[in-house]
Design a protein around this motif. Structure first.
Motif, PDB file in Angstrom:
ATOM      1  N   PRO A   1      -0.976  -7.592 -14.987  1.00  0.00           N
ATOM      2  CA  PRO A   1       0.478  -7.767 -15.015  1.00  0.00           C
ATOM      3  C   PRO A   1       0.926  -8.543 -13.776  1.00  0.00           C
ATOM      4  CG  PRO A   1      -0.116  -5.501 -15.529  1.00  0.00           C
ATOM      5  CD  PRO A   1      -1.389  -6.177 -15.090  1.00  0.00           C
ATOM      6  N   GLU A   2       1.980  -9.324 -13.920  1.00  0.00           N
ATOM      7  CA  GLU A   2       2.368 -10.256 -12.857  1.00  0.00           C
ATOM      8  C   GLU A   2       2.587  -9.570 -11.511  1.00  0.00           C
ATOM      9  OE1 GLU A   2       5.682 -13.697 -11.842  1.00  0.00           O
ATOM     10  OE2 GLU A   2       5.626 -12.794 -13.832  1.00  0.00           O
ATOM     11  N   LEU A   3       3.238  -8.411 -11.490  1.00  0.00           N
ATOM     12  CA  LEU A   3       3.523  -7.740 -10.222  1.00  0.00           C
ATOM     13  C   LEU A   3       2.236  -7.345  -9.500  1.00  0.00           C
ATOM     14  CD1 LEU A   3       6.587  -5.472 -11.113  1.00  0.00           C
ATOM     15  CD2 LEU A   3       6.577  -7.688  -9.970  1.00  0.00           C
ATOM     16  N   LEU A   4       1.232  -6.921 -10.262  1.00  0.00           N
ATOM     17  CA  LEU A   4      -0.045  -6.548  -9.661  1.00  0.00           C
ATOM     18  C   LEU A   4      -0.810  -7.793  -9.218  1.00  0.00           C
ATOM     19  CD1 LEU A   4      -1.289  -3.686 -12.031  1.00  0.00           C
ATOM     20  CD2 LEU A   4       0.264  -3.561 -10.078  1.00  0.00           C
ATOM     21  N   ARG A   5      -0.746  -8.833 -10.051  1.00  0.00           N
ATOM     22  CA  ARG A   5      -1.469 -10.071  -9.745  1.00  0.00           C
ATOM     23  C   ARG A   5      -0.935 -10.715  -8.470  1.00  0.00           C
ATOM     24  NH1 ARG A   5      -0.644 -15.176 -12.065  1.00  0.00           N
ATOM     25  NH2 ARG A   5       0.814 -14.228 -13.521  1.00  0.00           N
ATOM     26  N   GLN A   6       0.375 -10.667  -8.280  1.00  0.00           N
ATOM     27  CA  GLN A   6       0.966 -11.226  -7.065  1.00  0.00           C
ATOM     28  C   GLN A   6       0.330 -10.606  -5.823  1.00  0.00           C
ATOM     29  OE1 GLN A   6       5.079 -10.246  -7.530  1.00  0.00           O
ATOM     30  NE2 GLN A   6       5.608 -12.153  -8.576  1.00  0.00           N
ATOM     31  N   ALA A   7       0.247  -9.287  -5.801  1.00  0.00           N
ATOM     32  CA  ALA A   7      -0.284  -8.591  -4.630  1.00  0.00           C
ATOM     33  C   ALA A   7      -1.756  -8.923  -4.408  1.00  0.00           C
ATOM     34  CB  ALA A   7      -0.097  -7.078  -4.793  1.00  0.00           C
ATOM     35  N   VAL A   8      -2.536  -8.965  -5.485  1.00  0.00           N
ATOM     36  CA  VAL A   8      -3.963  -9.267  -5.375  1.00  0.00           C
ATOM     37  C   VAL A   8      -4.182 -10.677  -4.838  1.00  0.00           C
ATOM     38  CG1 VAL A   8      -6.064  -9.692  -6.720  1.00  0.00           C
ATOM     39  CG2 VAL A   8      -4.721  -7.633  -7.131  1.00  0.00           C
ATOM     40  N   LEU A   9      -3.453 -11.644  -5.364  1.00  0.00           N
ATOM     41  CA  LEU A   9      -3.618 -13.025  -4.923  1.00  0.00           C
ATOM     42  C   LEU A   9      -3.277 -13.188  -3.449  1.00  0.00           C
ATOM     43  CD1 LEU A   9      -2.179 -15.014  -7.969  1.00  0.00           C
ATOM     44  CD2 LEU A   9      -4.567 -14.811  -7.291  1.00  0.00           C
ATOM     45  N   LEU A  10      -2.178 -12.574  -3.026  1.00  0.00           N
ATOM     46  CA  LEU A  10      -1.742 -12.735  -1.642  1.00  0.00           C
ATOM     47  C   LEU A  10      -2.685 -12.045  -0.663  1.00  0.00           C
ATOM     48  CD1 LEU A  10       2.107 -12.242  -2.083  1.00  0.00           C
ATOM     49  CD2 LEU A  10       0.936 -14.371  -1.453  1.00  0.00           C
ATOM     50  N   VAL A  11      -3.122 -10.835  -0.980  1.00  0.00           N
ATOM     51  CA  VAL A  11      -3.922 -10.055  -0.028  1.00  0.00           C
ATOM     52  C   VAL A  11      -5.406 -10.391  -0.110  1.00  0.00           C
ATOM     53  CG1 VAL A  11      -4.630  -7.727   0.642  1.00  0.00           C
ATOM     54  CG2 VAL A  11      -2.246  -8.179   0.050  1.00  0.00           C
ATOM     55  N   TYR A  12      -5.980 -10.388  -1.325  1.00  0.00           N
ATOM     56  CA  TYR A  12      -7.421 -10.554  -1.450  1.00  0.00           C
ATOM     57  C   TYR A  12      -7.864 -12.006  -1.545  1.00  0.00           C
ATOM     58  CZ  TYR A  12      -7.684  -5.536  -2.063  1.00  0.00           C
ATOM     59  OH  TYR A  12      -7.589  -4.191  -1.862  1.00  0.00           O
ATOM     60  N   PHE A  13      -7.051 -12.868  -2.125  1.00  0.00           N
ATOM     61  CA  PHE A  13      -7.434 -14.267  -2.230  1.00  0.00           C
ATOM     62  C   PHE A  13      -6.955 -15.085  -1.037  1.00  0.00           C
ATOM     63  CE2 PHE A  13      -8.349 -12.865  -6.392  1.00  0.00           C
ATOM     64  CZ  PHE A  13      -9.173 -13.791  -7.009  1.00  0.00           C
ATOM     65  N   GLN A  14      -5.730 -14.852  -0.592  1.00  0.00           N
ATOM     66  CA  GLN A  14      -5.176 -15.635   0.502  1.00  0.00           C
ATOM     67  C   GLN A  14      -5.377 -14.970   1.860  1.00  0.00           C
ATOM     68  OE1 GLN A  14      -4.957 -18.122  -1.988  1.00  0.00           O
ATOM     69  NE2 GLN A  14      -3.931 -18.860  -0.170  1.00  0.00           N
ATOM     70  N   GLY A  15      -5.791 -13.714   1.873  1.00  0.00           N
ATOM     71  CA  GLY A  15      -6.093 -13.039   3.130  1.00  0.00           C
ATOM     72  C   GLY A  15      -4.892 -12.658   3.969  1.00  0.00           C
ATOM     73  N   LEU A  16      -3.745 -12.487   3.316  1.00  0.00           N
ATOM     74  CA  LEU A  16      -2.545 -12.116   4.069  1.00  0.00           C
ATOM     75  C   LEU A  16      -2.553 -10.619   4.400  1.00  0.00           C
ATOM     76  CD1 LEU A  16       0.174 -14.098   2.083  1.00  0.00           C
ATOM     77  CD2 LEU A  16      -0.741 -14.647   4.320  1.00  0.00           C
ATOM     78  N   LYS A  17      -1.896 -10.259   5.468  1.00  0.00           N
ATOM     79  CA  LYS A  17      -1.764  -8.859   5.842  1.00  0.00           C
ATOM     80  C   LYS A  17      -0.771  -8.166   4.905  1.00  0.00           C
ATOM     81  CE  LYS A  17      -2.720  -9.752  10.731  1.00  0.00           C
ATOM     82  NZ  LYS A  17      -2.198  -9.688  12.115  1.00  0.00           N
ATOM     83  N   TYR A  18      -0.875  -6.843   4.831  1.00  0.00           N
ATOM     84  CA  TYR A  18       0.028  -6.078   3.962  1.00  0.00           C
ATOM     85  C   TYR A  18       1.498  -6.394   4.270  1.00  0.00           C
ATOM     86  CZ  TYR A  18      -3.971  -3.113   2.672  1.00  0.00           C
ATOM     87  OH  TYR A  18      -5.167  -2.650   2.203  1.00  0.00           O
TER      88      TYR A  18
END
Length: 210
Positions: free
Chosen positions: A151-168
């Motif tokens: 779902p888009e809301l979950l995908r947003q968080a995964v992409l930002l944190v795990y793919f882009q390496g951003l902090k919480y």
């Protein structure tokens, strides 16, 4: 007194502050600095190279138009990602309205620039033996495909944190939600991904036995 030329050692925050003050010479270097990183993020988010390119261009158009809203000293990366994410959401909505009567595309195009190892390592391994390189590449593609189906809301968080390496906190600022919500979405996403990953490996094992 003339403006000094943009330097590769300058911070992103400095570039944005100078752009805010009317120094348009820093705009090109800022775009080039983020071209690979931000375009890669948009490719994963949108699953479409052409659309990602359009959204990337729109993102920096918005940066130029909204630069007076940037507060000097504010972390630049989350600010840029917030604009890019909003542009991506708008682009998806427009595309979905246009193709509402057509079947959805199957899977987002995989990123050729590297494997999402932090996320990959969080998912259960399909066996005790270490996978061969070809197997790892295939499994990484399956992970990307599974992420694209979240779902888009979950995908947003995964992409930002795990793919882009951003902090919480940076991801929270980009999405406009509390840090706790980012963590809960990541937990929910990982649960879904782990279940799908486990089911996929179980099916592969069953086919191999047969």
């Amino acid at each position: 007194m003339s403006d000094h030329s943009p330097s590769s050692s300058e911070s992103d925050e400095n570039f944005l502050a100078r752009l805010r003050d009317g120094e348009q010479a820093v705009f090109g270097p800022l775009v080039r600095r983020y071209e690979r990183e931000l375009f890669g993020y948009l490719r994963r988010y949108l699953g479409d190279d052409d659309l990602a390119d359009d959204v990337f261009q729109n993102t920096f158009l918005q940066v130029f138009l909204k630069i007076r809203q940037y507060e000097p000293g504010r972390p630049a990366r989350p600010w840029l990602y917030a604009i890019a994410t909003n542009q991506a959401i708008d682009a998806l909505r427009r595309r979905n309205r246009r193709i509402a009567d057509r079947p959805a595309d199957a899977v987002a195009a995989p990123d050729e620039e590297g494997e999402p190892r932090p996320l990959f390592e969080l998912l259960p391994a399909p066996g005790d033996a270490p996978p061969e390189v070809a197997d790892r590449a295939e499994q990484a593609e399956l992970v990307r495909a599974a992420v694209s189906r979240l779902p888009e809301l979950l995908r947003q968080a995964v992409l930002l944190v795990y793919f882009q390496g951003l902090k919480y906190q940076d991801a929270a600022d980009i999405l406009g939600i509390p840090v706790g919500t980012v963590k809960s979405r990541l937990h929910a996403a990982l649960t879904k991904l782990t279940e799908e990953w486990t089911d996929e490996n179980a099916e592969c094992g069953t086919r191999n036995v047969e």
